[in-house]
Design a protein around this motif. Sequence first.
Motif, PDB file in Angstrom:
ATOM      1  N   GLN A   7      31.325 -21.196  27.170  1.00 12.43           N
ATOM      2  CA  GLN A   7      31.874 -22.387  26.516  1.00 12.43           C
ATOM      3  C   GLN A   7      33.404 -22.347  26.523  1.00 12.43           C
ATOM      4  O   GLN A   7      34.054 -23.367  26.757  1.00 12.43           O
ATOM      5  CB  GLN A   7      31.350 -22.501  25.074  1.00 12.43           C
ATOM      6  N   GLN A  54      30.857 -12.698  31.769  1.00 18.67           N
ATOM      7  CA  GLN A  54      31.465 -11.776  30.800  1.00 18.67           C
ATOM      8  C   GLN A  54      32.224 -10.633  31.460  1.00 18.67           C
ATOM      9  O   GLN A  54      33.402 -10.423  31.144  1.00 18.67           O
ATOM     10  CB  GLN A  54      30.399 -11.282  29.823  1.00 18.67           C
ATOM     11  N   HIS A 103      19.828 -13.210  25.476  1.00 18.27           N
ATOM     12  CA  HIS A 103      20.546 -12.734  26.659  1.00 18.27           C
ATOM     13  C   HIS A 103      19.610 -11.976  27.596  1.00 18.27           C
ATOM     14  O   HIS A 103      19.632 -12.197  28.810  1.00 18.27           O
ATOM     15  CB  HIS A 103      21.719 -11.851  26.229  1.00 18.27           C
ATOM     16  N   LEU A 132      17.353 -14.259  29.506  1.00 17.65           N
ATOM     17  CA  LEU A 132      18.050 -15.053  30.522  1.00 17.65           C
ATOM     18  C   LEU A 132      18.649 -14.184  31.629  1.00 17.65           C
ATOM     19  O   LEU A 132      19.236 -14.693  32.573  1.00 17.65           O
ATOM     20  CB  LEU A 132      19.155 -15.888  29.873  1.00 17.65           C
ATOM     21  N   GLY A 133      18.547 -12.872  31.475  1.00 20.60           N
ATOM     22  CA  GLY A 133      19.131 -12.002  32.485  1.00 20.60           C
ATOM     23  C   GLY A 133      20.626 -11.809  32.288  1.00 20.60           C
ATOM     24  O   GLY A 133      21.352 -11.504  33.229  1.00 20.60           O
ATOM     25  N   LEU A 134      21.103 -11.997  31.060  1.00 19.22           N
ATOM     26  CA  LEU A 134      22.516 -11.792  30.748  1.00 19.22           C
ATOM     27  C   LEU A 134      22.651 -10.443  30.038  1.00 19.22           C
ATOM     28  O   LEU A 134      21.897 -10.148  29.108  1.00 19.22           O
ATOM     29  CB  LEU A 134      23.025 -12.910  29.820  1.00 19.22           C
ATOM     30  N   ALA A 144      27.460 -14.571  25.937  1.00 24.09           N
ATOM     31  CA  ALA A 144      27.817 -15.119  27.252  1.00 24.09           C
ATOM     32  C   ALA A 144      27.816 -16.633  27.190  1.00 24.09           C
ATOM     33  O   ALA A 144      28.691 -17.293  27.735  1.00 24.09           O
ATOM     34  CB  ALA A 144      26.839 -14.632  28.319  1.00 24.09           C
ATOM     35  N   THR A 145      26.825 -17.198  26.513  1.00 25.04           N
ATOM     36  CA  THR A 145      26.754 -18.645  26.351  1.00 25.04           C
ATOM     37  C   THR A 145      25.996 -18.936  25.067  1.00 25.04           C
ATOM     38  O   THR A 145      25.117 -18.170  24.676  1.00 25.04           O
ATOM     39  CB  THR A 145      26.088 -19.329  27.559  1.00 25.04           C
ATOM     40  N   MET A 196      19.949 -24.692  26.480  1.00 23.42           N
ATOM     41  CA  MET A 196      19.829 -24.656  27.933  1.00 23.42           C
ATOM     42  C   MET A 196      18.509 -25.260  28.372  1.00 23.42           C
ATOM     43  O   MET A 196      17.496 -25.109  27.694  1.00 23.42           O
ATOM     44  CB  MET A 196      19.893 -23.219  28.439  1.00 23.42           C
ATOM     45  N   LEU A 225      16.099 -25.078  31.698  1.00 27.70           N
ATOM     46  CA  LEU A 225      15.883 -24.312  32.919  1.00 27.70           C
ATOM     47  C   LEU A 225      14.539 -24.672  33.521  1.00 27.70           C
ATOM     48  O   LEU A 225      13.703 -25.289  32.861  1.00 27.70           O
ATOM     49  CB  LEU A 225      15.854 -22.814  32.589  1.00 27.70           C
ATOM     50  N   ARG A 226      14.324 -24.260  34.750  1.00 26.06           N
ATOM     51  CA  ARG A 226      12.977 -24.269  35.277  1.00 26.06           C
ATOM     52  C   ARG A 226      12.224 -23.113  34.623  1.00 26.06           C
ATOM     53  O   ARG A 226      12.735 -21.998  34.541  1.00 26.06           O
ATOM     54  CB  ARG A 226      12.974 -23.998  36.783  1.00 26.06           C
ATOM     55  N   GLU A 228      12.066 -19.939  36.605  1.00 27.81           N
ATOM     56  CA  GLU A 228      13.202 -19.017  36.618  1.00 27.81           C
ATOM     57  C   GLU A 228      12.980 -17.850  35.665  1.00 27.81           C
ATOM     58  O   GLU A 228      13.550 -16.778  35.830  1.00 27.81           O
ATOM     59  CB  GLU A 228      14.492 -19.737  36.203  1.00 27.81           C
TER      60      GLU A 228
END
Lengths: 677, 677
Positions: free
Chosen positions: A156, A182, B315, B318-320, B333-334, B338, B340-341, B344
């Motif tokens: 963001q 990040q 996270h 989402l793979g973060l 990170a965000t 969100m 998404l598909r 995913e």
Amino acid sequence: MNNAAAPQDALVIFTPSGKRGRVPVGTPVLQAARTLGVDLDSVCGGRGICSKCQVEPQTGSFPKHGVTVGTDALSPVNEVEARYDRIRGLAPGRRLGCQAKIMADAVIDVPPESQLHKQVIRKSATERAMVMDPAVRLHLVTVPEPTLDDPTGDFQRLSDALQEQWQISGLHADLEVLSTIQPVLRKGAWQVTAAIWDDGREPPRLLALWPGFREAAPLGMAVDLGSTTIAGHLVDLTDGRVLASSGLMNPQIRFGEDLMSRVSYSMLNEGGAEEMTAAVRDGLGRLSGALAEEAGVAREDIFEAVIVCNPVMHHLMLGLDPVELGQAPFAPATTDAMTLRASELGLGLHPAARTYVLPIIAGHVGADAAAVVLSEQPQQSEDLLLCVDVGTNAEIILGDRSRVLACSSPTGPAFEGAQISSGQRAAPGAIERVRIDPATKAPRFRVIGVEAWSDEPGFAEAVAAVGGVSGICGSGIIEAIAEMRIAGLVDPGGLIGSAEQTGAALIEPQGRTHAYLLHDGSAAGGPVIRVTQGDVRAIQLAKSALYAGARLLMDEFGAERVDRISLAGAFGAHISPLHALVLGMIPDCPPEKVVAVGNAAGTGARIALCSRAARREIEGAVRDITRVETAIAPRFQEHFVAANGIPNSADPFPALAAVVSLPDVSFNAESGRRRRR
Amino acid sequence: MNNAAAPQDALVIFTPSGKRGRVPVGTPVLQAARTLGVDLDSVCGGRGICSKCQVEPQTGSFPKHGVTVGTDALSPVNEVEARYDRIRGLAPGRRLGCQAKIMADAVIDVPPESQLHKQVIRKSATERAMVMDPAVRLHLVTVPEPTLDDPTGDFQRLSDALQEQWQISGLHADLEVLSTIQPVLRKGAWQVTAAIWDDGREPPRLLALWPGFREAAPLGMAVDLGSTTIAGHLVDLTDGRVLASSGLMNPQIRFGEDLMSRVSYSMLNEGGAEEMTAAVRDGLGRLSGALAEEAGVAREDIFEAVIVCNPVMHHLMLGLDPVELGQAPFAPATTDAMTLRASELGLGLHPAARTYVLPIIAGHVGADAAAVVLSEQPQQSEDLLLCVDVGTNAEIILGDRSRVLACSSPTGPAFEGAQISSGQRAAPGAIERVRIDPATKAPRFRVIGVEAWSDEPGFAEAVAAVGGVSGICGSGIIEAIAEMRIAGLVDPGGLIGSAEQTGAALIEPQGRTHAYLLHDGSAAGGPVIRVTQGDVRAIQLAKSALYAGARLLMDEFGAERVDRISLAGAFGAHISPLHALVLGMIPDCPPEKVVAVGNAAGTGARIALCSRAARREIEGAVRDITRVETAIAPRFQEHFVAANGIPNSADPFPALAAVVSLPDVSFNAESGRRRRR
């Protein structure tokens, strides 16, 4: 001395745009340019890093502008510029626009390479200028650090910074890119270079992020996906330069030479379409690898691909079963332009790269034809332009400002050297040009990869260096037959006369027909290359299909003749306009108005890659194109049959007749008698 | 007889909406409803197939509306309705709104199940009505066939038909769905049912297509992804019904019991975050499989999932990399919501299914807390509401209409039965309720899976059927310790008195401390279940963290007390408000104002799944929430230390004191002497 409380203005004039205005003394040139709407590039946003904003201050008297400019118009070279000059070198007279401040009336030239929307002059028939307007650009951005009081997401804060510093709003990112934000922000100490994809329609998308300033330009790939070959260009998205070009055979070839045999394969084999999809995607992946290797870059530096192809390839590439394209009413699954992730097609580019697929025009007229329209611009033409893209299928487009028509015609692979007795693809060793002496009836020819003609000194050595004469390619067979027609060796019906009938010692009987000996390499263990009666028949069928398609469009348009002809296609680049006319491949037209424009579909793909405006333009143009279906038009069959012969002087080809005289011979295969009338 | 040239109007009044207007005689009820803006469902678009538009025409005199309605107000039952009644059955008095025509003044009731935007009353503390407004809906659509004159793409004609028949514009489709369009259109003879996902922000998306009319409702999955357990509901997206509920252990448990140990695993192990991502996605996939199996449906019928979770799970899912969440300033990170598909995340739903992830509030306050806000609506509350979601971390939310604050507090896993000597997760055989006789100091208890209390007839047999008493779960240990406090077995400092000090024969010495015997199953080979001094200490630490978090928010808000408390969380559903108050887990509040609201995060996920408006609402609410960081607030530490004790009558807990009297005992571990004051 200036009074700080009352800052003075200075007049600044930018060339070549001529934009002018007053700015406060002390305004950096880059800022003045932005204020006045002058197109001055910058990736680093005025931080003195990227050097994209170089300008050339002018001095002297400018009566046209009504100013005289002294050497003190700009602030002296500062430390940032001096350092840049020391490390990277700054050409004499150049300044960094973000560092140099306007101190007095100034005239400032923006050199072409400093323009964000650079004009790239295309070497094409139309010499149309292309303005760089790519979907992918790099931006240096400084992101505020998170604090305990404001622990908003890093994404963001990056997004807000791009909005503030680059006016990019509503940023999106794929998960794969989100996961890099990040560490990159921290590695770059909160200054990073962002690759942003923005097609002006979908929300802007973060494709990649690097710590600090990234020098390397983002790259794009333009692909012309043909039934037989896949050709691609690797393009620098900042200036449109082609960094590498490469091509490979379409791996689908093993499922059938032409499109309809591939559609049949899909219909007859469970999973056949999936097999072909995997094959063509594999080919596209290998193409990107080859391009990157040739240019010495990483495939991951390619951020966008633009693909053009015919409808069957379009469907197979996208994983759509092409079966409906093989039967009336030839409905495509989808016709609109598409934007996809490149990874969905297995292109092997950057993981977040995008792919733009041009719209297809109809079930038989593809995105490759749309790309030809984008390249040749019939819809902008004052006179009537016929564009012919010759491949396994011919895409034919006819039109002017008032209206554009398109159709496709099944020419088959003869023009590409297939179905020809000594035919081969265009490759070193193939005969590509042929001339026949009208008196001696003896041929001379040129071979791909060799400069000299066959009757010139040094030919033998040069041809040996490419492995000898190996066969004849599409443009070679066309020239050979056209030359045979001019030399009176072939009559308007397409029959090759006997040696006796023609006086050509090189003609030999082959059963009940005759063949013309072009080259005998047998002494050196090479092939004997002849033009047989079967070769002439194959070319007659192919050229009739092409001619009939063009005539059908002319009928629909209500035109008796065309003003200009663009010969496109990989093979169109090498074709001789005169010989194409002699053969009756294309409608009558003054030969100087017939121009070989090379791979126009590939050029169109490259234009779409470099310009978002071009994408919008072609999408609009395609909606306005009238699609003509050759498969069901009775007149197509009529034209096809009527066009089977090769023109003679009595045919209505006045433009051709003005240039070349075609002998009025007629041979009789049965008797072998010569009947010169 | 009507004169066809001058059609008459009729008055039509719809109930319960009260919408009224005049329509031409002969207008179908469905069309009249649409014209007047009445909410009447239809999937088949008036083709008499789906029966969703059932109405109940009223007859008689309606003074309120000023009309008298006869039995001839609607056209007679027609053949379509008669056939539908024969085959599927139509309730008496019901008509199909698309078939019945308005012939005279009419009053027509729309029963709740025929409303597209059905109100679903939620059984929650707030009894807030939820209006069905899902992102996924089915539409029957008739698509024009392609013709040779107009061979546009099948997708474009489908898209145009959806625009015309259902006002859905700008349709998109994934490649996987595009590839199904051509065969399905032909199989359905150009009448198909389309599943459309439209969140009101991104372009509408075609998720699936079936030939003809599809009866089965589209399904959705609401997931509460906790650190310890993953719980999900399978929901009918037409009416919000829960078709199945299931839960499983978070497979990430093997990487660490609590969140911070998982963050550490990620920091210390190369690829650790990826491993944990794969584990949690695998768990989500197994959850969707379990839900589908329980409901007897296919996973491919699930078209959307909504996921709520804490920031670390967010996270990792989402793979973060969660590493930044483990260190100040805890930047995610965000944070935004969100879309998404689902593929995913490997959820195993329909290939084109979408996933909506709620926004996270801060680095320590997650999408699960946002879901609690959506469920409990503090931002709409007139009085001051404290919401506590008790899990391995406690999410704490405090607010009213004026302002909402949120924080997270690291309570640890004690409330979930971990770190307790005989602790276990809530499962059959676990002690979940405890009462201690104030006179005899003897316990009685209830076990999960058994109706009877331990001192009631039939208990022994019933408990044997669940495999015997196996341990004590979170709610059980809280009640046990609170009851021990009420019975005078534990002093305000948390010390368990000796048998001599307390007069409780069941207290046994354990080294220098004491333990209370709750259940001795050793005769039958079962466990001996005690409440040890260590258990009390573990619960004291956990409850102090929870209480301190709540107090910190009250300080920030400037409130001395709260008006209401919602106890949320899987465990919150089973907790006894009175015992929570006795233990000092939560701030003082009249016990009747403390309500266990069950899995509020899961409820919030379900609300977001059923309502696009709710998604917009929570995204807005989250932006307005003030985030409070416990880890750096000095007052949190002060509150934490101060809250370590268990309330006594002298503490400022007037609301609690009004209900229960807490013995003013004090034990000395050193001497074991009883000191009753």
